[in-house]
Design an enzyme around this catalytic site. Sequence first.
Site, PDB file in Angstrom:
ATOM      1  CG  ASP A 306     -44.180  26.725 -14.806  1.00 20.76           C
ATOM      2  OD1 ASP A 306     -43.422  25.964 -15.421  1.00 20.76           O
ATOM      3  OD2 ASP A 306     -43.788  27.546 -13.959  1.00 20.76           O
ATOM      4  CG  ASP A 498     -43.853  30.935 -11.312  1.00 23.65           C
ATOM      5  OD1 ASP A 498     -42.812  31.317 -10.764  1.00 23.65           O
ATOM      6  OD2 ASP A 498     -43.952  29.830 -11.870  1.00 23.65           O
ATOM      7  CG  ASP A 502     -44.297  30.359 -17.234  1.00 19.85           C
ATOM      8  OD1 ASP A 502     -43.876  29.525 -18.052  1.00 19.85           O
ATOM      9  OD2 ASP A 502     -44.194  30.217 -15.998  1.00 19.85           O
TER      10      ASP A 502
END
Length: 629
Positions: A306, A498, A502
């Site tokens: 990410d 995070d 996710d």
Amino acid sequence: MLAAALIVQYATDIPNRHYLYLPLYGLSYLAVGGPVWLKAFSSIKNGTIFSEFLLMGIATVGAFAIGEYAEGVAVMLFYMIGEYAQHGAVHRAKHSIRELINQQPDVAAVEREGSTEQVHPSEVKMGEVIRVRPGEKVPLDGELITERASFNTAALTGESKPIARYTGEEIWAGSINQDVPVRIKVTSGYKDTKLSHILTMVQEAARRKAPTQRFMTKFAKVYTPVVVWLAVALTFVPYLVVDHYVFQDWFYRALIFLVVSCPCGLVISIPLGYFGGIGAASQNGILLKGSDFLDQLRKMNMLFMDKTGTLTEGTFEVQEVHPLNGFDREELLLLAASLEQHSTHPIAKAIVDYTNGQPLQSVQRQQESAGRGLEGEIGSRSILVGNRDWLADHGVQYRGNGLDETYTCVHVAVEGVHAGIIGIADRIKEDSKKAIEDLRGLGISELIMLSGDNQEVVDAIARKLGLDKAYGNLLPDEKYRQVEEALQPDRTVGFIGDGVNDAPVITLADVGIAMGGIGSDATVETADVVIQTDQPSKIPLAIDIAQFTHRVVWQNIGFALGIKILVMALATLGMASMWEAIFADVGVALIAIANAIRIQYHYTDEGFSLTPPADPSTKEEPVQAECCC
């Protein structure tokens, strides 16, 4: 054991008193061998007949039967020394976990009715205020009320330097207050603190076996009865094939064979290696939820990442505000902040903070599309706040002015008219680029970034960091599909993120990694590996620990099996004595244990890291943030 050793020495020194030999050796044997036989009987009672304890028992009783009293006692004596050494090694391996447990304070100073009461942390309620003096541990998670303070979080994050915290910032239980008395507003219960979650994860990890451990456990269950029957065969089969068969000689060889074949050192040194890996990782702020994830980290060859909060800092600020079509700058900000006021996304917080506490307007009929934007009504006007695609979905004509090339842009539309653009910037984390370089050096062949931001933003960051691929404009379910398509039998796929969005992808990946400091509880709960410091550089460190642990474990397996097979072959040929057998069992076990302990010492030096500290004079350029308004 010392008394037994003295008796053995005394009996050996009085060759003219043969009648004393057997009683003295018998007492010595009972002193050191009694506990082993008790364990053997307990093992048989629990359904495991052929254990290492029974092997030692049979071998030593057999030595007594053929008059080799000294060797019988010596085998048992050294075996017990090896057992104590093993227990000491496991004790050392669990030391980091015990240190973590000891960080949990058992007293909290809580403010009640104008005075301070000393109570157990479990009796403190959320919302109450606690006081922590310099040098004391923080008993519960909370928000700092004091203007500024410094905390040592080494036990939680592996960060040796004190960390400064300011009013309103989060403080974790287990942190040590460094300088001034502080007041903290409690935000979690005793069993829900970050420290409690860490303890649970580390303790569960210590119980969870890696594939190599499971294999060796199964191997020992088959191996032990096989060697017992091989020893029986070594005693009696030669009678059928040799010309001058002497029972005592072949029986002695069989006893040596039994002593050598004991798998205890091999079986203990392997889990000890994994204990060392988990302990070393936890001391460096990396929590592994099982030793099997050490193996998964080692095999990982593809990593999805990410962007916001993972590779970038995730702390955003409004940089530029450009009103369009006659709208006023202050009005533009007020409309955007009014729609964003209840959102927890960092971009929304940045916009609200930029209004400097101005009164915001109430919004009716508000709706949100994850990763795209918000819509609602303020007064009689319809308002849109989000990315370009969000405006296009509602038929709003987009007017660009070059901001998209520099910042993440939040667009505002009023009654179908593009009202303006708010440019927001984030920064790449100091250690992100070095982390990517280290990951390549450790064998990660594909490094891919997944983001909800527009493709131009994603491509720019990918070029700066040296990533292989970067995909932008992704919704949470599209990130999931990207990782799902990458999963192949010949590939071990990792994902690090995070945010709460996710969590599904982290669960799906072979190795799910969460940034535990700023990450959501859902993400941390579903992850296999948690990075407490939110530093990308901890990812290659975790992989390095996994690879080092793997090497040590297989060094132990190869060394122990090699020596044992060699000495068993020599025993079969009559070329080895009981003393060689003792070395092949106890000596090899001690060497393997010492090798396993190396893992902890290798990674527990203060400040150990694959990544050197970043030059504080070096500043990263602002990068665009992921727009999930």
